[in-house]
Design a protein around this motif. Structure first.
Motif, PDB file in Angstrom:
ATOM      1  N   UNK A   1     -40.362   4.749  -2.597  1.00 49.12           N
ATOM      2  CA  UNK A   1     -40.257   4.690  -1.138  1.00 49.12           C
ATOM      3  C   UNK A   1     -41.472   5.332  -0.478  1.00 49.12           C
ATOM      4  N   UNK A   2     -41.917   6.464  -1.056  1.00 51.26           N
ATOM      5  CA  UNK A   2     -43.086   7.148  -0.506  1.00 51.26           C
ATOM      6  C   UNK A   2     -44.337   6.280  -0.642  1.00 51.26           C
TER       7      UNK A   2
ATOM      8  N   UNK B   1     -39.600   7.012  -9.800  1.00 52.55           N
ATOM      9  CA  UNK B   1     -38.272   7.177  -9.219  1.00 52.55           C
ATOM     10  C   UNK B   1     -38.182   6.441  -7.888  1.00 52.55           C
ATOM     11  N   UNK B   2     -36.959   6.226  -7.444  1.00 49.16           N
ATOM     12  CA  UNK B   2     -36.743   5.507  -6.181  1.00 49.16           C
ATOM     13  C   UNK B   2     -37.402   6.254  -5.023  1.00 49.16           C
TER      14      UNK B   2
ATOM     15  N   UNK C   1     -48.347   2.507   1.720  1.00 43.72           N
ATOM     16  CA  UNK C   1     -48.927   1.165   1.789  1.00 43.72           C
ATOM     17  C   UNK C   1     -48.729   0.547   3.167  1.00 43.72           C
ATOM     18  N   UNK C   2     -47.532   0.770   3.732  1.00 42.12           N
ATOM     19  CA  UNK C   2     -47.258   0.216   5.056  1.00 42.12           C
ATOM     20  C   UNK C   2     -48.157   0.849   6.116  1.00 42.12           C
ATOM     21  N   UNK C   3     -48.367   2.161   6.017  1.00 48.28           N
ATOM     22  CA  UNK C   3     -49.254   2.847   6.960  1.00 48.28           C
ATOM     23  C   UNK C   3     -50.681   2.335   6.829  1.00 48.28           C
ATOM     24  N   UNK C   4     -51.108   2.151   5.564  1.00 49.18           N
ATOM     25  CA  UNK C   4     -52.461   1.655   5.322  1.00 49.18           C
ATOM     26  C   UNK C   4     -52.612   0.229   5.864  1.00 49.18           C
ATOM     27  N   UNK C   5     -51.554  -0.585   5.687  1.00 46.07           N
ATOM     28  CA  UNK C   5     -51.595  -1.956   6.168  1.00 46.07           C
ATOM     29  C   UNK C   5     -51.628  -1.986   7.703  1.00 46.07           C
TER      30      UNK C   5
END
Length: 257
Positions: free
Chosen positions: A226-227, A221-222, A232-236
């Motif tokens: 998003x989650x 789901x959308x 992924x952004x936090x990990x990056x």
């Protein structure tokens, strides 16, 4: 618009779409011809459009939706989605009007016979495949309830059969390691928090062939997507900060030496 003109326009749109899929997809003159024919088809009266879409003498009209809605050219794809969404709304509205009219016993009897014949055509003779089709149909049927403007219930059967056929062709039987992929698709299609996926599948925005190749993250789901994106952004960011710290530490060490 008369029936013969409708058929001529649909044939012109089909030929142009096929021609536009070859060579330079973006600048092909066939794109403009296809788009123009599709726009003309949208002008067809509601009664004529419904008649042509459900008439079994012209099965290519219903089966060719993927040619337009999944076309490589964005203009054809966009106009195709608008056209078939319009026809689906017509069909749903017609179905509601017919269901509100009193029907005599003969009509009910004939309707029952047609439904029984249709049910036979939906089966494959393989209990596992038929079960998958039933689950997909149940999930796709939710779209009519979830949307303010619903869709015709019979459409979900044909789409379910098409999707299951693509799954069977790509994955094989519902057994062994392929069970995981089957279950992933069926779960995401039926997930109450994932109405967008089944809507896109029902309207042809996502074909059965495309659905089979999608990763579980793509089918989610959308909200879940998003989650996952945030994780992924936090990990990056964490990794980037770690690398920066290492570089700074190495730089400081070199200065001290």
């Amino acid at each position: 618009m008369e029936k013969h003109e409708f058929l001529e326009l649909f044939e012109a749109a089909t030929k142009a779409a096929k021609s536009a899929s070859r060579g330079d997809v973006k600048n092909s003159p066939a794109v403009s011809r296809c788009v123009e024919a599709i726009k003309r088809l949208r002008e067809a009266p509601e009664s004529l459009a419904c008649e042509m879409v459900i008439d079994r003498k012209y099965p290519q009209i219903g089966k060719s939706h993927g040619l337009f809605t999944e076309h490589k050219n964005p203009r054809i794809q966009s106009e195709g989605k608008i056209l078939y969404s319009l026809w689906l709304r017509y069909l749903y509205a017609t179905g509601r009007k017919q269901s509100s009219r009193p029907r005599d016993r003969t009509v009910v009897k004939n309707k029952k016979k047609l439904v029984e014949e249709e049910m036979v055509s939906r089966t494959t003779g393989d209990s596992n495949r038929d079960k998958v089709r039933e689950i997909l149909h149940k999930s796709l049927s939710k779209v009519a309830v979830e949307m303010k403007e619903g869709v015709v219930s019979c459409d979900s059967w044909s789409v379910a059969a098409s999707v299951e056929s693509a799954m069977f062709e790509k994955l094989g039987s519902f057994e062994g390691t392929q069970k995981i992929k089957y279950r992933s698709i069926l779960f995401n299609m039926g997930n109450s928090s994932n109405p967008d996926l089944r809507r896109k599948v029902l309207f042809g925005e996502i074909s059965g062939e495309r659905l089979v190749t999608m990763e579980k993250e793509e089918m989610a789901s959308h909200k879940i997507q998003l989650e996952v994106q945030k994780i992924k952004e936090k990990a990056r960011d964490k990794e980037e900060n770690r690398v920066k710290s290492m570089i700074m530490f190495q730089s400081d060490s070199m200065i001290m030496t």
